[in-house]
Design a protein around this motif. Structure first.
Motif, PDB file in Angstrom:
ATOM      1  N   THR A 109       0.795  -1.229   0.000  1.00 46.07           N
ATOM      2  CA  THR A 109       0.000   0.000   0.000  1.00 46.07           C
ATOM      3  C   THR A 109       0.826   1.278   0.000  1.00 46.07           C
ATOM      4  OG1 THR A 109      -0.176   0.024   2.422  1.00 46.07           O
ATOM      5  CG2 THR A 109      -1.899  -1.127   1.210  1.00 46.07           C
ATOM      6  N   CYS A 110       2.077   1.246   0.464  1.00 49.80           N
ATOM      7  CA  CYS A 110       2.855   2.478   0.500  1.00 49.80           C
ATOM      8  C   CYS A 110       4.340   2.166   0.559  1.00 49.80           C
ATOM      9  CB  CYS A 110       2.440   3.363   1.668  1.00 49.80           C
ATOM     10  SG  CYS A 110       3.065   2.837   3.271  1.00 49.80           S
ATOM     11  N   ASP A 111       5.155   3.220   0.527  1.00 46.60           N
ATOM     12  CA  ASP A 111       6.604   3.063   0.470  1.00 46.60           C
ATOM     13  C   ASP A 111       7.293   3.456   1.771  1.00 46.60           C
ATOM     14  OD1 ASP A 111       6.140   5.746   0.380  1.00 46.60           O
ATOM     15  OD2 ASP A 111       7.431   6.160  -1.351  1.00 46.60           O
ATOM     16  N   VAL A 112       6.575   3.422   2.911  1.00 42.99           N
ATOM     17  CA  VAL A 112       7.205   3.761   4.180  1.00 42.99           C
ATOM     18  C   VAL A 112       8.382   2.817   4.410  1.00 42.99           C
ATOM     19  CG1 VAL A 112       5.649   2.284   5.533  1.00 42.99           C
ATOM     20  CG2 VAL A 112       6.833   4.166   6.646  1.00 42.99           C
ATOM     21  N   PRO A 113       9.560   3.331   4.801  1.00 44.25           N
ATOM     22  CA  PRO A 113      10.730   2.481   5.009  1.00 44.25           C
ATOM     23  C   PRO A 113      10.522   1.474   6.140  1.00 44.25           C
ATOM     24  CG  PRO A 113      11.364   4.783   4.824  1.00 44.25           C
ATOM     25  CD  PRO A 113       9.878   4.765   4.949  1.00 44.25           C
ATOM     26  N   VAL A 114      11.014   0.255   5.926  1.00 43.11           N
ATOM     27  CA  VAL A 114      10.882  -0.832   6.901  1.00 43.11           C
ATOM     28  C   VAL A 114      12.253  -1.467   7.118  1.00 43.11           C
ATOM     29  CG1 VAL A 114       9.834  -3.062   7.428  1.00 43.11           C
ATOM     30  CG2 VAL A 114       8.513  -1.320   6.188  1.00 43.11           C
ATOM     31  N   ILE A 115      12.649  -1.601   8.372  1.00 42.56           N
ATOM     32  CA  ILE A 115      13.866  -2.333   8.715  1.00 42.56           C
ATOM     33  C   ILE A 115      13.469  -3.522   9.578  1.00 42.56           C
ATOM     34  CG2 ILE A 115      16.103  -2.286   9.879  1.00 42.56           C
ATOM     35  CD1 ILE A 115      16.293   0.666   9.305  1.00 42.56           C
ATOM     36  N   ALA A 116      13.799  -4.731   9.133  1.00 36.76           N
ATOM     37  CA  ALA A 116      13.556  -5.928   9.931  1.00 36.76           C
ATOM     38  C   ALA A 116      14.650  -6.046  10.983  1.00 36.76           C
ATOM     39  CB  ALA A 116      13.539  -7.158   9.032  1.00 36.76           C
ATOM     40  N   VAL A 117      14.248  -6.200  12.239  1.00 41.67           N
ATOM     41  CA  VAL A 117      15.183  -6.336  13.356  1.00 41.67           C
ATOM     42  C   VAL A 117      14.812  -7.636  14.050  1.00 41.67           C
ATOM     43  CG1 VAL A 117      16.096  -5.280  15.435  1.00 41.67           C
ATOM     44  CG2 VAL A 117      15.292  -3.820  13.578  1.00 41.67           C
ATOM     45  N   THR A 118      15.587  -8.704  13.834  1.00 39.14           N
ATOM     46  CA  THR A 118      15.113 -10.029  14.185  1.00 39.14           C
ATOM     47  C   THR A 118      16.250 -10.972  14.538  1.00 39.14           C
ATOM     48  OG1 THR A 118      13.899 -11.943  13.299  1.00 39.14           O
ATOM     49  CG2 THR A 118      15.157 -10.625  11.730  1.00 39.14           C
ATOM     50  N   ALA A 119      15.893 -12.068  15.220  1.00 37.49           N
ATOM     51  CA  ALA A 119      16.878 -13.102  15.538  1.00 37.49           C
ATOM     52  C   ALA A 119      17.071 -14.072  14.379  1.00 37.49           C
ATOM     53  CB  ALA A 119      16.429 -13.869  16.782  1.00 37.49           C
ATOM     54  N   ARG A 120      16.243 -13.992  13.349  1.00 35.58           N
ATOM     55  CA  ARG A 120      16.386 -14.865  12.186  1.00 35.58           C
ATOM     56  C   ARG A 120      17.601 -14.407  11.371  1.00 35.58           C
ATOM     57  NH1 ARG A 120      10.214 -15.029   9.731  1.00 35.58           N
ATOM     58  NH2 ARG A 120       9.108 -15.572  11.656  1.00 35.58           N
ATOM     59  N   GLY A 121      18.684 -15.196  11.437  1.00 34.18           N
ATOM     60  CA  GLY A 121      19.925 -14.691  10.885  1.00 34.18           C
ATOM     61  C   GLY A 121      20.505 -15.440   9.701  1.00 34.18           C
ATOM     62  N   SER A 122      19.799 -16.437   9.168  1.00 30.87           N
ATOM     63  CA  SER A 122      20.363 -17.180   8.045  1.00 30.87           C
ATOM     64  C   SER A 122      20.297 -16.365   6.760  1.00 30.87           C
ATOM     65  CB  SER A 122      19.612 -18.499   7.837  1.00 30.87           C
ATOM     66  OG  SER A 122      18.322 -18.251   7.302  1.00 30.87           O
ATOM     67  N   GLU A 123      21.080 -16.779   5.767  1.00 30.63           N
ATOM     68  CA  GLU A 123      21.056 -16.080   4.484  1.00 30.63           C
ATOM     69  C   GLU A 123      19.657 -16.131   3.876  1.00 30.63           C
ATOM     70  OE1 GLU A 123      23.258 -16.145   0.093  1.00 30.63           O
ATOM     71  OE2 GLU A 123      23.587 -17.778   1.521  1.00 30.63           O
ATOM     72  N   LEU A 124      18.988 -17.283   3.988  1.00 29.04           N
ATOM     73  CA  LEU A 124      17.640 -17.414   3.433  1.00 29.04           C
ATOM     74  C   LEU A 124      16.679 -16.456   4.131  1.00 29.04           C
ATOM     75  CD1 LEU A 124      15.558 -18.751   1.611  1.00 29.04           C
ATOM     76  CD2 LEU A 124      15.302 -20.559   3.340  1.00 29.04           C
ATOM     77  N   ARG A 143      17.387 -13.598   5.470  1.00 33.31           N
ATOM     78  CA  ARG A 143      17.667 -12.244   4.994  1.00 33.31           C
ATOM     79  C   ARG A 143      17.062 -12.020   3.614  1.00 33.31           C
ATOM     80  NH1 ARG A 143      22.291  -9.900   7.759  1.00 33.31           N
ATOM     81  NH2 ARG A 143      23.197 -11.394   9.211  1.00 33.31           N
ATOM     82  N   VAL A 144      17.236 -13.011   2.746  1.00 33.64           N
ATOM     83  CA  VAL A 144      16.690 -12.897   1.392  1.00 33.64           C
ATOM     84  C   VAL A 144      15.168 -12.778   1.437  1.00 33.64           C
ATOM     85  CG1 VAL A 144      16.342 -14.135  -0.783  1.00 33.64           C
ATOM     86  CG2 VAL A 144      18.606 -14.066   0.266  1.00 33.64           C
ATOM     87  N   LEU A 145      14.525 -13.611   2.250  1.00 37.10           N
ATOM     88  CA  LEU A 145      13.064 -13.565   2.346  1.00 37.10           C
ATOM     89  C   LEU A 145      12.592 -12.227   2.911  1.00 37.10           C
ATOM     90  CD1 LEU A 145      12.283 -17.168   3.659  1.00 37.10           C
ATOM     91  CD2 LEU A 145      11.890 -16.265   1.354  1.00 37.10           C
ATOM     92  N   GLY A 146      13.318 -11.709   3.881  1.00 35.28           N
ATOM     93  CA  GLY A 146      12.943 -10.419   4.459  1.00 35.28           C
ATOM     94  C   GLY A 146      13.021  -9.293   3.446  1.00 35.28           C
ATOM     95  N   LEU A 147      14.097  -9.263   2.678  1.00 37.97           N
ATOM     96  CA  LEU A 147      14.253  -8.224   1.667  1.00 37.97           C
ATOM     97  C   LEU A 147      13.238  -8.394   0.547  1.00 37.97           C
ATOM     98  CD1 LEU A 147      18.149  -8.124   1.555  1.00 37.97           C
ATOM     99  CD2 LEU A 147      16.632  -6.448   2.618  1.00 37.97           C
ATOM    100  N   GLN A 148      12.962  -9.638   0.177  1.00 33.63           N
ATOM    101  CA  GLN A 148      11.960  -9.883  -0.865  1.00 33.63           C
ATOM    102  C   GLN A 148      10.556  -9.504  -0.400  1.00 33.63           C
ATOM    103  OE1 GLN A 148      12.555 -14.033  -1.879  1.00 33.63           O
ATOM    104  NE2 GLN A 148      14.005 -13.529  -3.521  1.00 33.63           N
ATOM    105  N   ALA A 149      10.312  -9.578   0.907  1.00 30.96           N
ATOM    106  CA  ALA A 149       8.998  -9.224   1.441  1.00 30.96           C
ATOM    107  C   ALA A 149       8.786  -7.717   1.516  1.00 30.96           C
ATOM    108  CB  ALA A 149       8.808  -9.833   2.828  1.00 30.96           C
TER     109      ALA A 149
END
Length: 239
Positions: A87-102, A104-110
């Protein structure tokens, strides 16, 4: 427990007040949320905090930046990221204990603009916030003349014409129309419109009143589309 830091460093000289944002913290852990909110406020930011994905989806439109843990009690954080980005372009930073490469990729793709793994240093978080805000808030130069079908908006002369005939608009109506028409594929939150066009001088119905007036002057509601619960987008042509 992944606390932000046992000791939050005091802001250094020059760190407070340079850029103050409205930050939404989405964090299920009460201790971590409290520490992060307190630190962000010490650095001059206005901060709201919610503990669930559902609450985040109801609150993000008021924020300049969202910090989100992906481990939430009701919705997966990735789903929340996708909901915000749809719905919009508000900046989002994921701050999480999930640290694998996958992860990170899923977070950025989301739709996350950056991804930070717990535990982390607060100064690193601040640096990433600064970098994301510089990147996403540096707009491409807007065209001096924006045309959509029969509608022409000239920023140089501050004139609006429709089918070649002038449309008499106020200064704020022009600013509102030009902002929406310059970003035709973007839903712009109500709070952002208020902040950029009216600053601190506004009432709750300010945007609605100006949108209604513009619709009447342009001869239809199709030019400006209301996205319920979020804000407005440019419709492209009259209904």
């Amino acid at each position: 427990m992944n606390l932000v830091e046992p000791h939050i460093p005091a802001p250094r000289r020059g760190e407070v007040g340079a850029a103050a944002w409205r930050v939404l913290v989405v964090e299920n852990d009460a201790v971590e949320a409290e520490a992060l909110v307190r630190a962000l406020k010490r650095h001059g930011h206005e901060v709201d905090s919610v503990t669930s994905g559902g609450a985040a989806l109801q609150s993000y439109a008021d924020a300049d930046l969202v910090l989100i843990d992906l481990e939430l009690p009701d919705l997966d954080g990735l789903e929340v990221c996708r909901g915000i980005r749809s719905t919009c372009d508000v900046p989002v930073i994921a701050v999480t204990a999930r640290g694998s490469e996958l992860d990170r990729v899923l977070g950025l793709q989301a739709g996350a603009d950056d991804y930070l793994v717990k535990p982390y240093g607060f100064r690193e978080l601040m640096a990433r916030m600064d970098a994301v805000m510089r990147r996403v808030r540096t707009p491409e130069p807007a065209a001096r003349v924006v045309s959509h079908g029969p509608l022409r908006i000239d920023a140089g002369s501050r004139e609006v014409t429709l089918h070649g005939r002038p449309v008499d608009v106020t200064r704020k109506e022009f600013d509102l129309l030009y902002m929406l028409a310059s970003h035709p594929d973007t839903v712009i939150p109500r709070k952002r419109l208020i902040h950029q066009i009216w600053g601190d001088s506004w009432s709750r119905r300010t945007v609605d009143t100006h949108v209604s007036s513009l619709r009447n002057k342009l001869g239809g509601s199709g030019w400006i589309v209301t996205v319920r619960g979020v804000g407005f987008r440019f419709g492209g042509e009259s209904a």
